[in-house]
Design an enzyme around this catalytic site. Structure first.
Site, short mmCIF file in Angstrom:
data_model
loop_
_atom_site.label_atom_id
_atom_site.label_comp_id
_atom_site.label_asym_id
_atom_site.label_seq_id
_atom_site.Cartn_x
_atom_site.Cartn_y
_atom_site.Cartn_z
NE ARG A 224 -4.30 -1.36 0.20
CZ ARG A 224 -4.56 -2.60 -0.56
NH1 ARG A 224 -3.81 -2.78 -1.31
NH2 ARG A 224 -5.80 -2.94 -0.40
CG HIS A 272 -3.29 0.18 -6.84
ND1 HIS A 272 -3.37 0.81 -5.83
CD2 HIS A 272 -3.27 -1.21 -6.59
CE1 HIS A 272 -3.83 -0.22 -4.73
NE2 HIS A 272 -3.70 -1.19 -5.19
#
Length: 309
Positions: A224, A272
């Site tokens: 993350r 991502h």
């Protein structure tokens, strides 16, 4: 049994219709912003709305359409007795291993330097790889971390794993806990982060930890964005302690225009995309777990709330 489907996916019908076909004994309703409660007992979610638990206060279990549950457990109104069930793999571990191979090989085989030489029209072979010098360390040894570690070890890289508790995986050195972290970092030339995001792991990729890597180390963040202290990464790159980084996740997504990462040639950016849960596999897994839940069977993938994963 009523199920609320609250997902940020652009086309909820493409998820709800096959889910309903696989769970005919339940009623699946779409989340409507500003709509009334449907008194749902279960929820299927991905990046759910902030008022999910405030409106649907009768929820007993939440099934997440991804492995990371940080967007769920931080929502207001989530009661302690509501079970949160995460997605397990669904095609993500193979993709994550592919991405890790790409990032590691690009650095260890100096393909990034060959790209720059091409722009200068230079024909200059660089030194051959000394694989034993490219020690890899994987932080987070869950399903995806273990798959990444084993894949890279299969390419004859020296691989170690670090996790909260000790994990024994054939061919992988194991380090665990706070006591094992300094030794793990000191032997790691390429650090790959696949940790879950919790209160303990937020900001773990900071000056204190990254400075413990050997000089010229490389960072690959696939966990993350909140794991990484961006300013510390840039500072260590500028000092020469770190050679480069490959980043797939960021504190703010999309990464804002003008962010210093965009123009830094030492940093490789992807939006991502390291691993996406495959829709058909995800639907089958979630539907199967809901059927198990409705039958009173024990489920795998239940999140331990004190750990956050």
């Amino acid at each position: 049994m009523k199920i609320i489907f609250a997902s940020a996916h652009a086309d909820p019908d493409s998820w709800m219709k096959p889910l309903q076909a696989l769970i005919p004994a339940a009623e699946i309703h779409p989340w409507l912003d500003g709509g009334p409660s449907i008194d749902a007992q279960l929820a299927i979610v991905w990046n759910p709305p902030q008022d999910l638990f405030l409106r649907e206060s009768g929820l007993k279990a939440v099934f997440n359409l991804g492995a990371g549950v940080d967007a769920v457990v931080k929502l207001p109104g989530l009661a302690e007795d509501v079970a949160v069930i995460r997605l397990e793999d669904a095609g993500m571990s193979a993709q994550m291993a592919e991405y890790a191979v790409y990032a590691l090989v690009r650095a260890s085989r100096q393909f990034d330097e060959y790209e720059m030489q091409q722009q200068q029209q230079l024909w200059r072979p660089l030194g051959n790889i000394k694989r034993k010098e490219w020690t890899v360390g994987v932080m987070g040894m869950g399903v995806m971390g273990a798959r990444v570690a084993q894949t890279l070890a299969g390419l004859d890289y020296p691989v170690a794993g670090w996790s909260r508790s000790a994990k024994q995986i054939p061919g992988i050195e194991s380090y665990s806990g706070e006591g094992g972290l300094p030794v793990f970092l000191a032997r790691t030339r390429v650090l790959i982060n696949l940790l879950p995001l919790t209160a303990d792991t937020t900001g773990i990729l900071c000056r204190n930890t990254l400075a413990q890597l050997p000089g010229g180390a490389y960072v690959i963040n696939l966990g993350r964005g909140e794991h990484l202290v961006e300013e510390d990464l840039l500072s260590l790159l500028d000092s020469g302690h770190l050679r480069g980084a490959t980043l797939d996740v960021f504190r703010q997504e999309p990464l804002p225009k003008g962010h210093p990462f965009w123009r830094d040639r030492r940093i490789t950016i992807t939006p991502h995309t390291a691993a996406a849960s495959l829709r058909e596999e995800t639907i089958e897994q979630v539907a199967g777990k809901i059927r198990q839940y409705m039958a009173g069977e024990t489920l795998s993938g239940v999140v331990l709330r004190d750990r956050g994963y």
